[in-house]
Scaffold this active site. Structure first.
Site, PDB file in Angstrom:
ATOM      1  N   HIS A 169     -11.133  -2.398   3.342  1.00 32.19           N
ATOM      2  CA  HIS A 169     -10.918  -1.676   4.694  1.00 32.19           C
ATOM      3  C   HIS A 169     -11.662  -0.811   4.970  1.00 32.19           C
ATOM      4  CE1 HIS A 169      -8.206   0.461   2.359  1.00 32.19           C
ATOM      5  NE2 HIS A 169      -8.062   1.452   3.358  1.00 32.19           N
ATOM      6  N   ASP A 170     -12.311  -0.042   4.103  1.00 33.49           N
ATOM      7  CA  ASP A 170     -12.842   1.215   4.376  1.00 33.49           C
ATOM      8  C   ASP A 170     -14.573   1.273   4.149  1.00 33.49           C
ATOM      9  OD1 ASP A 170     -10.832   3.088   4.896  1.00 33.49           O
ATOM     10  OD2 ASP A 170     -10.429   3.425   2.820  1.00 33.49           O
ATOM     11  N   ASP A 226      -2.659   4.802  -2.581  1.00 30.67           N
ATOM     12  CA  ASP A 226      -3.679   5.434  -1.820  1.00 30.67           C
ATOM     13  C   ASP A 226      -4.091   6.727  -2.520  1.00 30.67           C
ATOM     14  OD1 ASP A 226      -5.573   5.067   0.910  1.00 30.67           O
ATOM     15  OD2 ASP A 226      -4.210   6.817   1.232  1.00 30.67           O
ATOM     16  N   ASP A 234       0.845  -1.170  -0.108  1.00 30.64           N
ATOM     17  CA  ASP A 234       0.006  -0.074  -0.130  1.00 30.64           C
ATOM     18  C   ASP A 234       0.869   1.341  -0.091  1.00 30.64           C
ATOM     19  OD1 ASP A 234      -2.363   1.619   0.347  1.00 30.64           O
ATOM     20  OD2 ASP A 234      -3.147  -0.053   1.427  1.00 30.64           O
ATOM     21  N   GLU A 263      -6.315   4.138  -5.956  1.00 32.58           N
ATOM     22  CA  GLU A 263      -7.569   4.611  -5.463  1.00 32.58           C
ATOM     23  C   GLU A 263      -7.783   5.952  -5.913  1.00 32.58           C
ATOM     24  OE1 GLU A 263      -9.507   4.524  -0.894  1.00 32.58           O
ATOM     25  OE2 GLU A 263      -7.412   5.444  -1.200  1.00 32.58           O
TER      26      GLU A 263
END
Length: 569
Positions: free
Chosen positions: A340-341, A205, A101, A265
């Site tokens: 995860h969000d 990210d 990440d 993302e």
């Protein structure tokens, strides 16, 4: 012309590991790198090709590792650099790739870079600093009305510098100033460091946040009750984002193609026309995570906690629109329903209160997920149909977004006021739901840890766990294994043309995947009741997968609750 060139990353199955909640081997209640290594064969046997690790870097953990204080150090709660090296070596030995990440829009406010910048040192221009605006009353005010993703203003006053710094997310996450070439060079060096250590690529990210509107204008007022306006405008998709990404490609990514894996993302990329701009030749991203299907139940201009009702035709327009456009414009999509969000999809889009319906819905959503056009991303626990927690108390919350939301609402109410409605919103959509430890078995703490878990385990772990489903015919886990095996054996399900069927239906999401080798018809009922559906195309063919025991279908189908069917013609 559709881009059907075969690439390993299009065919790959990616599994997101949230390390803190995956598997603890030390008894400290926190998942660790050795815990991931211990489960690599489980992931391989599931059908996974790539594991994506959520951040494992040193961090004060204000945002669960997405606030990084040292990009070249492992969070000691997760293990050591030697543990990471062993994880990568073992993954590669059994044929798995490891993706990191990359969180480089912002750092932690504890990072040495920010500490130096705040003090006016050599890195004084590594972050975004602005002087105060003077209001009509002569008092200093924030530079503009931008609202932070996690609540409040995007700006925080620094007494040391006598200026405001920008934080699009939490106050502990100051945004880097990508206009400074030294910042970009530092990022390229970080990427090279991990690639040299065996990392096979990056999930980037909020990568479209690295360039902002250079004028930092006020944004339109969408919610008059709020001084600072929540939203993505001006904070994302700035004018320099493509040049910055092109430089990343030239400096780092181009040297390692086609072996490297990249996904960005990109919240705020609302249309496929916007998305395709990020996927052109000479740019580093192979695919994007867009969020329009994740925003479908959010009220515009407000945070995720404010719910709106949505229709299945809206979902078709979003996902079908992206897949159709991408296949006609040399683009490639990502397929995800959880991360995860996001809360658990079986709780969000289906009925998780009845175990029978939950199992069928989990299978239906799996078929819907895996047979789209794009690379498949699975979030840990999704393969066993994990659901949201049944309820939350404030003391059980761990996520900064949820805690900030709770405290903001509480501050507007009388002392001792009922907050159950706020906790209900958190139970429905909050991020902690996805961060509950994987339920490995029915033993204490779901087999996750021998100690006290950092976050509670799911209340249903004794019945919904890996051990109870492994090797069991008809389980959600077995269904996923069959699906992934089928996808790997049928290139049509990867590269075939995607076409929606009966776009107007509010009950059934149906589509075909087709090429010269044949046609697959996917039929998914999103209803918790029985529905009748007339298929407008030739439906006869071999029924190769269903979550019910049904006969081969015809044009008129009676679909049971959350029924799904996959036909080959």
């Amino acid at each position: 012309m559709a881009n059907n060139e075969r690439q390993w990353w299009k065919e790959a199955i990616v599994y997101q590991v949230y390390p803190f909640s995956f598997k603890d081997t030390t008894g400290n209640g926190i998942g660790d790198l050795n815990g991931i290594t211990s489960k690599l064969t489980y992931l391989r046997d599931l059908g996974v090709d790539v594991i994506w690790l959520s951040p494992i870097y040193a961090s004060p953990m204000k945002d669960q590792g997405y606030d990084i204080s040292d990009y070249r150090a492992i969070n000691p709660d997760l293990g050591t650099m030697a543990d990471f090296d062993n994880l990568v070596a073992e993954a590669h030995r059994i044929g798995l790739k490891v993706v990191m990440d990359l969180v480089v829009n912002h750092t932690s406010d504890q990072h040495a870079w920010f500490q130096d910048s705040k003090a006016g040192g050599e890195k004084r221009d590594w972050y975004i600093w602005k002087p105060a605006k003077i209001g009509t009353d002569g008092q200093k005010e924030e530079p503009n009305n931008w609202g932070a993703i996690f609540g409040g203003s995007c700006w925080e006053w620094s007494p040391e510098r006598q200026e405001y710094y920008l934080h699009v997310f939490d106050v502990s996450q100051p945004d880097l100033n990508w206009e400074n070439p030294d910042v970009r060079t530092a990022v390229w060096d970080i990427m090279e460091f991990w690639l040299e250590k065996g990392c096979d690529g990056f999930r980037m990210d909020v990568i479209n946040c690295i360039s902002k509107d250079p004028g930092f204008p006020d944004v339109p007022i969408l919610d008059e009750s709020q001084k600072f306006q929540y939203g993505l405008k001006s904070r994302f998709n700035g004018p320099q984002v493509i040049p910055y990404l092109t430089e990343m490609y030239d400096k780092v990514i181009s040297k390692r193609q086609p072996a490297i894996f990249t996904v960005g993302e990109t919240p705020g990329v609302a249309t496929p026309q916007e998305a395709i701009e990020y996927l052109q030749a000479g740019r580093p991203l192979q695919m994007l995570f867009h969020f329009e299907h994740m925003y479908i139940d959010h009220q515009p201009g407000k945070t995720c906690f404010y719910k709106r009702e949505w229709a299945l035709t809206e979902l078709k327009a979003i996902l079908g629109g992206f897949m159709t456009y991408m296949q006609d414009h040399d683009g490639w999509d990502s397929l995800y329903l959880e991360n995860h969000d996001q809360p658990r999809i079986v709780s969000r889009w289906a009925d998780d209160g009845d175990d029978t319906l939950r199992e069928r819905a989990a299978k239906m959503l799996a078929l819907f997920h895996v047979t789209g056009r794009g690379t498949v991303f699975i979030y840990q626990g999704q393969e066993i149909g994990m659901a949201n927690a049944k309820q939350w108390t404030f003391d059980e919350l761990r996520d900064v977004e949820q805690i900030n939301h709770y405290n903001t609402i509480k501050a507007t109410r009388p002392e001792g006021a009922d907050m159950s409605d706020v906790l209900a919103d958190i139970q429905r959509i909050g991020r902690d739901n996805s961060r509950l430890p994987i339920s490995w078995d029915a033993s204490r703490n779901a087999g996750f840890t021998s100690g006290t878990p950092w976050i509670k385990v799911n209340e249903d772990y004794q019945t919904w766990n890996v051990a109870s489903q492994e090797g069991k015919k008809g389980s959600v886990l077995s269904f996923w294994q069959q699906l992934l095996k089928l996808r790997k054996s049928e290139p049509t399900l990867v590269y075939g043309r995607f076409e929606l069927v009966d776009e107007a239906s509010e009950d059934v999401y149906a589509y075909t995947r087709s090429d010269a080798d044949g046609v697959f018809l996917v039929v998914c009922s999103f209803k918790s009741k029985e529905v009748s559906w007339n298929c407008p195309i030739e439906a006869k063919g071999k029924l190769i997968m269903s979550n019910y025991d049904v006969q081969e279908g015809d044009g008129k189908m009676s679909l049971k609750p959350y029924e799904c069917r996959l036909y080959r013609r």
